[in-house]
Design an enzyme around this catalytic site. Structure first.
Site, PDB file in Angstrom:
ATOM      1  N   TYR A 284       0.868  -1.189   0.000  1.00  0.00           N
ATOM      2  CA  TYR A 284       0.000   0.000   0.000  1.00  0.00           C
ATOM      3  C   TYR A 284       0.897   1.230   0.000  1.00  0.00           C
ATOM      4  O   TYR A 284       1.524   1.562   1.005  1.00  0.00           O
ATOM      5  CB  TYR A 284      -0.905   0.029   1.237  1.00  0.00           C
ATOM      6  CG  TYR A 284      -1.992  -1.023   1.269  1.00  0.00           C
ATOM      7  CD1 TYR A 284      -2.348  -1.735   0.131  1.00  0.00           C
ATOM      8  CD2 TYR A 284      -2.695  -1.279   2.440  1.00  0.00           C
ATOM      9  CE1 TYR A 284      -3.350  -2.692   0.164  1.00  0.00           C
ATOM     10  CE2 TYR A 284      -3.709  -2.233   2.482  1.00  0.00           C
ATOM     11  CZ  TYR A 284      -4.024  -2.936   1.343  1.00  0.00           C
ATOM     12  OH  TYR A 284      -5.019  -3.878   1.374  1.00  0.00           O
TER      13      TYR A 284
ATOM     14  N   LEU B 263     -17.103  -0.025   2.639  1.00  0.00           N
ATOM     15  CA  LEU B 263     -17.906   1.133   2.213  1.00  0.00           C
ATOM     16  C   LEU B 263     -18.078   1.121   0.700  1.00  0.00           C
ATOM     17  O   LEU B 263     -18.300   2.166   0.082  1.00  0.00           O
ATOM     18  CB  LEU B 263     -17.220   2.440   2.643  1.00  0.00           C
ATOM     19  CG  LEU B 263     -17.011   2.596   4.147  1.00  0.00           C
ATOM     20  CD1 LEU B 263     -16.195   3.848   4.463  1.00  0.00           C
ATOM     21  CD2 LEU B 263     -18.368   2.666   4.853  1.00  0.00           C
TER      22      LEU B 263
ATOM     23  N   GLY C 284     -15.764   0.565  -1.326  1.00  0.00           N
ATOM     24  CA  GLY C 284     -14.541   1.054  -1.966  1.00  0.00           C
ATOM     25  C   GLY C 284     -14.609   2.526  -2.333  1.00  0.00           C
ATOM     26  O   GLY C 284     -13.811   3.014  -3.124  1.00  0.00           O
TER      27      GLY C 284
HETATM   28  N1  NAP Z   1      -7.579  -7.872   0.695  1.00  0.00           N
HETATM   29  C1  NAP Z   1      -7.667  -7.034  -0.324  1.00  0.00           C
HETATM   30  O1  NAP Z   1      -7.489  -7.395  -1.478  1.00  0.00           O
HETATM   31  C2  NAP Z   1      -8.003  -5.601  -0.067  1.00  0.00           C
HETATM   32  C3  NAP Z   1      -8.407  -4.791  -1.137  1.00  0.00           C
HETATM   33  C4  NAP Z   1      -8.751  -3.467  -0.859  1.00  0.00           C
HETATM   34  C5  NAP Z   1      -8.691  -2.994   0.436  1.00  0.00           C
HETATM   35  N2  NAP Z   1      -8.281  -3.812   1.454  1.00  0.00           N
HETATM   36  C6  NAP Z   1      -8.268  -3.344   2.859  1.00  0.00           C
HETATM   37  O2  NAP Z   1      -9.604  -3.007   3.202  1.00  0.00           O
HETATM   38  C7  NAP Z   1      -9.639  -1.667   3.723  1.00  0.00           C
HETATM   39  C8  NAP Z   1     -10.965  -1.036   3.382  1.00  0.00           C
HETATM   40  O3  NAP Z   1     -11.130  -0.952   1.995  1.00  0.00           O
HETATM   41  P1  NAP Z   1     -10.954   0.397   1.200  1.00  0.00           P
HETATM   42  O4  NAP Z   1     -10.266   1.411   2.016  1.00  0.00           O
HETATM   43  O5  NAP Z   1     -10.322   0.060  -0.089  1.00  0.00           O
HETATM   44  O6  NAP Z   1     -12.444   0.801   0.872  1.00  0.00           O
HETATM   45  P2  NAP Z   1     -13.680   1.318   1.773  1.00  0.00           P
HETATM   46  O7  NAP Z   1     -13.319   1.296   3.212  1.00  0.00           O
HETATM   47  O8  NAP Z   1     -14.856   0.560   1.329  1.00  0.00           O
HETATM   48  O9  NAP Z   1     -13.851   2.797   1.255  1.00  0.00           O
HETATM   49  C9  NAP Z   1     -12.812   3.730   1.370  1.00  0.00           C
HETATM   50  C10 NAP Z   1     -13.221   4.928   0.516  1.00  0.00           C
HETATM   51  O10 NAP Z   1     -14.358   5.553   1.106  1.00  0.00           O
HETATM   52  C11 NAP Z   1     -14.030   6.888   1.488  1.00  0.00           C
HETATM   53  N3  NAP Z   1     -14.588   7.076   2.838  1.00  0.00           N
HETATM   54  C12 NAP Z   1     -14.160   6.529   3.996  1.00  0.00           C
HETATM   55  N4  NAP Z   1     -14.932   6.894   5.028  1.00  0.00           N
HETATM   56  C13 NAP Z   1     -15.900   7.679   4.505  1.00  0.00           C
HETATM   57  C14 NAP Z   1     -17.002   8.391   5.050  1.00  0.00           C
HETATM   58  N5  NAP Z   1     -17.286   8.327   6.353  1.00  0.00           N
HETATM   59  N6  NAP Z   1     -17.786   9.111   4.220  1.00  0.00           N
HETATM   60  C15 NAP Z   1     -17.525   9.178   2.898  1.00  0.00           C
HETATM   61  N7  NAP Z   1     -16.485   8.541   2.314  1.00  0.00           N
HETATM   62  C16 NAP Z   1     -15.681   7.789   3.117  1.00  0.00           C
HETATM   63  C17 NAP Z   1     -12.534   6.979   1.454  1.00  0.00           C
HETATM   64  O11 NAP Z   1     -12.126   8.254   1.048  1.00  0.00           O
HETATM   65  P3  NAP Z   1     -11.204   9.163   2.051  1.00  0.00           P
HETATM   66  O12 NAP Z   1      -9.898   8.461   2.167  1.00  0.00           O
HETATM   67  O13 NAP Z   1     -11.109  10.464   1.342  1.00  0.00           O
HETATM   68  O14 NAP Z   1     -11.966   9.235   3.333  1.00  0.00           O
HETATM   69  C18 NAP Z   1     -12.156   5.970   0.389  1.00  0.00           C
HETATM   70  O15 NAP Z   1     -12.275   6.524  -0.895  1.00  0.00           O
HETATM   71  C19 NAP Z   1      -8.447  -1.009   3.026  1.00  0.00           C
HETATM   72  O16 NAP Z   1      -8.075   0.198   3.655  1.00  0.00           O
HETATM   73  C20 NAP Z   1      -7.424  -2.101   3.088  1.00  0.00           C
HETATM   74  O17 NAP Z   1      -6.828  -2.141   4.370  1.00  0.00           O
HETATM   75  C21 NAP Z   1      -7.949  -5.106   1.216  1.00  0.00           C
END
Ligand code: NAP
Length: 287
Positions: free
Chosen positions: A58, A211, A213
């Protein structure tokens, strides 16, 4: 809703933090301000986060800001209760993304140990496949390699990411699996049967993209309606739904924003009613 979960005798809070959005808002995109990233991490721990999900890969596209470095700079020496989960498997070379062979996993584990500044990783997921859909190939050789590193004391617990039920069962026959991490959220529920299997077996289920993504999937009228009832936002309801779904779900919302972090953590105290859950039962077709 139980607020904590036992993972092999370690209790962790069910609302954690995903570190992928700290270095960049997407994946390997323009760098975000590392000072903000460190502030988000410190505030997360202040707010009670004791589970951070990360990966050595990351990072911003230019490689200048990396999640593991931010975690180390912000939080090392780590609070004893903090569980840092990481994942190995993907590799991002000049030819595009690929998968490490079993023989390459030790170096990936050592990279995480070094960049996080620890001598044993709490939880390592074997991340399978290139995209977001499980491919169904055997995980045995790679999982055996990780199990050997666990036996050698480099890893405490093992998990699997982006897998199907057959792959989970194949891995369980090799070594204990404490957590599964697949793409799953209120508007994408293809893995409902896998979640059921995890619930039955007491395996934590920590979906990625809780969320959606950051896309528009969770902006639908059902979430909006429930959100309005609670004076909350749709993302907060998406997290509350995940936590209400099963006692084994863990939420790891990703953000590089202090305001979003505060909002996400507040979702832990939203108690959804039966009426809310009925509304959310139809909140989104599977993609
Ligand atoms: N195993 C895998 O293959 C894999 C793949 C992807 C992710 N992951 C892990 O899963 C975690 C979560 O997934 P993710 O971060 O990709 O996606 P997510 O949590 O579903 O969504 C994150 C997105 O939502 C926005 N966001 C967050 N909180 C918010 C709120 N309260 N209101 C409005 N928008 C909001 C963020 O923007 P801002 O940053 O601007 O807040 C970002 O664009 C990752 O951080 C990572 O650790 C694992």
């Amino acid at each position: 809703m139980a607020q904590v979960i036992e993972v092999n005798q370690q209790t962790i809070r069910r609302l954690g933090f995903g570190a992928m959005r700290l270095p960049t808002s997407g994946f390997r995109g323009p760098a975000r301000d590392p000072e903000v990233g460190r502030a988000v991490l410190r505030r997360a721990v202040e707010l009670g986060v004791d589970h951070i999900d990360t990966a050595a890969f990351y990072q911003s596209g230019d490689g200048t800001v990396r999640a593991n470095a931010l975690i180390r700079e912000a939080l090392h020496p780590y609070p004893p209760s903090l569980v840092i989960a990481t994942k190995v498997g993907p590799v991002f070379g000049p030819g595009g993304p690929g998968q490490l062979p079993a023989a390459g996993l030790r170096a990936a584990v050592e990279d995480n140990l070094q960049t996080l500044g620890i001598d044993r990783l709490d939880l390592v997921y074997l991340r399978i496949g290139r995209m977001e859909v499980p491919h169904g190939e055997s995980v045995a050789e790679r999982f055996e390699a990780l199990a050997a590193l666990r036996e050698a004391g480099l890893i405490r617990h093992l998990g699997l990411s982006n897998v199907d039920l057959a792959q989970l069962e194949e891995a369980i026959a090799i070594a204990p699996v404490v957590a599964v991490q697949n793409n799953f959220h209120v508007a994408k529920r293809d893995d409902a049967a896998l979640l059921d299997a995890c619930t039955t077996r007491g395996i934590a289920f920590a979906p990625f993209f809780p969320l959606g993504g950051g896309g528009t999937d969770i902006n639908n009228p059902h979430l909006a309606k429930v959100a309005a009832r609670h004076g909350a936002s749709p993302p907060q309801i998406a997290l509350a739904w995940l936590l209400a779904l099963s006692p084994v779900t863990l939420a790891i919302p990703g953000t590089g924003s202090l305001a979003h972090l505060e909002a996400n953590m507040a979702a832990g105290s939203i108690a959804l009613t039966d009426e809310d859950l009925a509304e959310l039962a139809v909140a989104g077709p599977s993609k």
